[in-house]
Design a protein around this motif. Structure first.
Motif, mmCIF file in Angstrom:
data_model
loop_
_atom_site.group_PDB
_atom_site.id
_atom_site.type_symbol
_atom_site.label_atom_id
_atom_site.label_comp_id
_atom_site.label_asym_id
_atom_site.label_seq_id
_atom_site.Cartn_x
_atom_site.Cartn_y
_atom_site.Cartn_z
ATOM 1 N N TYR A 121 -3.504 -4.074 -4.074
ATOM 2 C CA TYR A 121 -3.982 -2.740 -3.803
ATOM 3 C C TYR A 121 -4.161 -2.132 -5.274
ATOM 4 O O TYR A 121 -3.438 -2.259 -6.101
ATOM 5 C CB TYR A 121 -3.087 -2.059 -2.952
ATOM 6 C CG TYR A 121 -3.164 -2.228 -1.475
ATOM 7 C CD1 TYR A 121 -4.064 -1.661 -0.758
ATOM 8 C CD2 TYR A 121 -2.352 -3.040 -0.914
ATOM 9 C CE1 TYR A 121 -4.108 -1.913 0.698
ATOM 10 C CE2 TYR A 121 -2.029 -3.401 0.455
ATOM 11 C CZ TYR A 121 -3.103 -2.750 1.127
ATOM 12 O OH TYR A 121 -3.250 -3.050 2.584
ATOM 13 N N ASN A 162 -3.944 14.152 -3.170
ATOM 14 C CA ASN A 162 -4.669 12.940 -2.603
ATOM 15 C C ASN A 162 -4.300 11.746 -3.197
ATOM 16 O O ASN A 162 -3.990 11.887 -4.679
ATOM 17 C CB ASN A 162 -6.227 13.524 -3.046
ATOM 18 C CG ASN A 162 -7.110 12.289 -2.202
ATOM 19 O OD1 ASN A 162 -6.570 11.467 -1.140
ATOM 20 N ND2 ASN A 162 -8.246 12.123 -2.712
ATOM 21 N N TYR A 163 -4.146 10.849 -2.579
ATOM 22 C CA TYR A 163 -3.854 9.594 -3.311
ATOM 23 C C TYR A 163 -4.288 8.325 -2.206
ATOM 24 O O TYR A 163 -4.001 8.431 -1.049
ATOM 25 C CB TYR A 163 -2.354 9.125 -3.398
ATOM 26 C CG TYR A 163 -1.997 7.907 -4.072
ATOM 27 C CD1 TYR A 163 -1.826 8.013 -5.770
ATOM 28 C CD2 TYR A 163 -2.036 6.782 -3.632
ATOM 29 C CE1 TYR A 163 -1.486 6.666 -6.300
ATOM 30 C CE2 TYR A 163 -1.707 5.660 -4.294
ATOM 31 C CZ TYR A 163 -1.496 5.784 -5.591
ATOM 32 O OH TYR A 163 -1.060 4.460 -6.167
ATOM 33 N N GLU A 164 -5.140 7.541 -2.838
ATOM 34 C CA GLU A 164 -5.793 6.551 -2.010
ATOM 35 C C GLU A 164 -5.847 5.160 -2.607
ATOM 36 O O GLU A 164 -6.279 5.430 -3.863
ATOM 37 C CB GLU A 164 -7.417 6.915 -1.404
ATOM 38 C CG GLU A 164 -7.239 8.027 -0.480
ATOM 39 C CD GLU A 164 -8.639 8.357 -0.036
ATOM 40 O OE1 GLU A 164 -9.652 7.458 -0.049
ATOM 41 O OE2 GLU A 164 -8.905 9.576 0.374
ATOM 42 N N GLU A 165 -5.679 4.024 -1.992
ATOM 43 C CA GLU A 165 -5.845 2.895 -2.575
ATOM 44 C C GLU A 165 -7.116 1.838 -1.879
ATOM 45 O O GLU A 165 -6.874 2.177 -0.766
ATOM 46 C CB GLU A 165 -4.600 2.153 -2.722
ATOM 47 C CG GLU A 165 -3.643 2.931 -3.686
ATOM 48 C CD GLU A 165 -2.316 2.199 -3.826
ATOM 49 O OE1 GLU A 165 -1.885 1.536 -2.836
ATOM 50 O OE2 GLU A 165 -1.628 2.388 -4.657
ATOM 51 N N ASN A 193 1.070 4.624 1.073
ATOM 52 C CA ASN A 193 0.626 5.540 2.073
ATOM 53 C C ASN A 193 1.013 7.185 2.087
ATOM 54 O O ASN A 193 2.227 7.403 2.199
ATOM 55 C CB ASN A 193 1.068 5.037 3.479
ATOM 56 C CG ASN A 193 0.640 5.627 4.583
ATOM 57 O OD1 ASN A 193 -0.057 6.946 4.617
ATOM 58 N ND2 ASN A 193 0.700 5.010 5.784
ATOM 59 N N SER A 212 -11.363 9.365 -9.481
ATOM 60 C CA SER A 212 -12.213 8.562 -8.394
ATOM 61 C C SER A 212 -12.743 7.440 -9.205
ATOM 62 O O SER A 212 -13.359 7.570 -10.153
ATOM 63 C CB SER A 212 -13.061 9.487 -7.912
ATOM 64 O OG SER A 212 -13.712 8.699 -6.920
ATOM 65 N N GLU A 236 -8.448 6.840 -5.485
ATOM 66 C CA GLU A 236 -8.479 8.554 -5.664
ATOM 67 C C GLU A 236 -7.210 9.055 -5.995
ATOM 68 O O GLU A 236 -6.112 8.400 -5.418
ATOM 69 C CB GLU A 236 -8.830 8.969 -4.252
ATOM 70 C CG GLU A 236 -10.106 8.495 -3.918
ATOM 71 C CD GLU A 236 -11.427 9.087 -4.409
ATOM 72 O OE1 GLU A 236 -11.173 10.234 -5.055
ATOM 73 O OE2 GLU A 236 -12.677 8.728 -4.233
ATOM 74 N N TYR A 272 0.852 -1.127 0.203
ATOM 75 C CA TYR A 272 0.004 -0.133 0.029
ATOM 76 C C TYR A 272 1.066 1.314 0.030
ATOM 77 O O TYR A 272 1.915 1.440 0.630
ATOM 78 C CB TYR A 272 -0.736 0.093 1.236
ATOM 79 C CG TYR A 272 -1.680 1.037 1.414
ATOM 80 C CD1 TYR A 272 -1.493 2.291 2.229
ATOM 81 C CD2 TYR A 272 -2.738 1.343 0.759
ATOM 82 C CE1 TYR A 272 -2.481 3.126 2.372
ATOM 83 C CE2 TYR A 272 -3.740 2.456 0.804
ATOM 84 C CZ TYR A 272 -3.481 3.514 1.748
ATOM 85 O OH TYR A 272 -4.272 4.586 1.770
ATOM 86 N N GLU A 307 0.172 9.641 3.588
ATOM 87 C CA GLU A 307 0.487 10.339 4.826
ATOM 88 C C GLU A 307 1.950 10.196 5.438
ATOM 89 O O GLU A 307 2.432 11.040 5.914
ATOM 90 C CB GLU A 307 -0.596 9.808 5.959
ATOM 91 C CG GLU A 307 -1.863 10.062 6.065
ATOM 92 C CD GLU A 307 -2.037 11.379 6.282
ATOM 93 O OE1 GLU A 307 -1.213 12.047 7.018
ATOM 94 O OE2 GLU A 307 -2.970 12.178 5.805
#
Length: 270
Positions: free
Chosen positions: A86, A68-71, A21, A108, A90, A19, A23
């Protein structure tokens, strides 16, 4: 790992299956010409910011930001075998040169339990154009797609299509509706696909396709299909625009100047 021209930024991701991350990797990364590597600044940041020089520049005049980056973790099981990975859900970011924004991206995506995308919404700004695309396949018996290319507030071209299926398996089309637009000219309508497939030898396109041509909000005319000899002893369907006074003009002749204008627009951009 993020690649910029001839330079690499390494983030906290051990392998492709891990993943990413955002953050953990937030911060400002500046290209150091002396050591020829990115140095993470002590300055606190709530995004990932990467600064590096454009070709021929001696200063870090290019700024790449990941805001922003999300999996999401997808777990697939097939005959006892489990595959976990993963995948992106986003993404948002931008790139500027000398303080002028040149690229912006926003994406998205939603997935079902087996990892298939069921809806997506994305836009890409490459100065001065904005490319937008959205689709949804989350409804039981329908799917839809929209796309557009804008220059500022001006719509250069856009399209929208919704298809209705015969059943939830979504393997046979029943009908469709939508439009395609070039500049201010829009062709819109509906199609009875089930009826057309069942027409047999009595097929007449005019019975199953209902199309209209608009100039902005003003209707130009209806599209009618005229059967003409193709020069080889067969009939072909030629779409014409029928005006309110009953006269007709080939749809191709109306659209050709608009398409040429768009092609010239993008030739100039390239």
């Amino acid at each position: 790992t993020i690649f910029v021209p001839s330079k690499t930024v390494c983030f906290n991701r051990a392998s492709d299956d891990d993943y990413f991350n955002l953050e953990a990797d937030k911060g400002i990364y500046n290209w150091d010409t002396e050591f020829e590597e990115f140095i993470k600044s002590e300055e606190v940041s709530n995004i990932v910011e990467i600064n590096f020089p454009s070709e021929g520049s001696t200063t870090n005049d290019v700024k790449l930001r990941i805001t922003n980056y999300e999996e999401v973790l997808i777990r697939e099981e097939d005959e006892g075998f489990i595959d976990e990975y993963y995948t992106l859900t986003e993404l948002a970011g931008d790139l500027s040169v000398d303080g002028v924004q040149q690229v912006t991206v926003s994406l998205s995506i939603d997935y079902n339990d087996t990892g298939d995308p069921i809806s997506a919404n994305g836009s890409l700004f490459v100065n001065p154009y904005t490319f937008s695309l959205a689709f949804t396949d989350s409804q039981a018996q329908s799917s839809s797609l929209t796309a557009s290319i804008n220059e500022g507030a001006t719509v250069l071209t856009s399209a929208s299509l919704t298809v209705i299926f015969e059943g939830t398996e979504k393997d046979e089309l029943a009908s469709a509706n939508g439009f395609v637009q070039y500049l201010n000219i829009k062709l819109q309508g509906t199609a009875n696909i089930t009826g057309a497939n069942n027409a047999g030898d009595d097929f007449d396109a005019n019975d199953f396709f209902d199309l209209e041509l608009f100039d902005g909000e003003n209707k130009i005319g209806d599209v009618v299909f005229v059967y003409e000899d193709d020069g080889f002893g067969f009939e072909e369907e030629i779409p014409y625009v029928e005006y309110s006074d009953g006269t007709r003009e080939k749809l191709e002749d109306i659209l050709e100047p608009l398409i040429s204008e768009l092609e010239d627009e993008f030739d100039d951009w390239g």
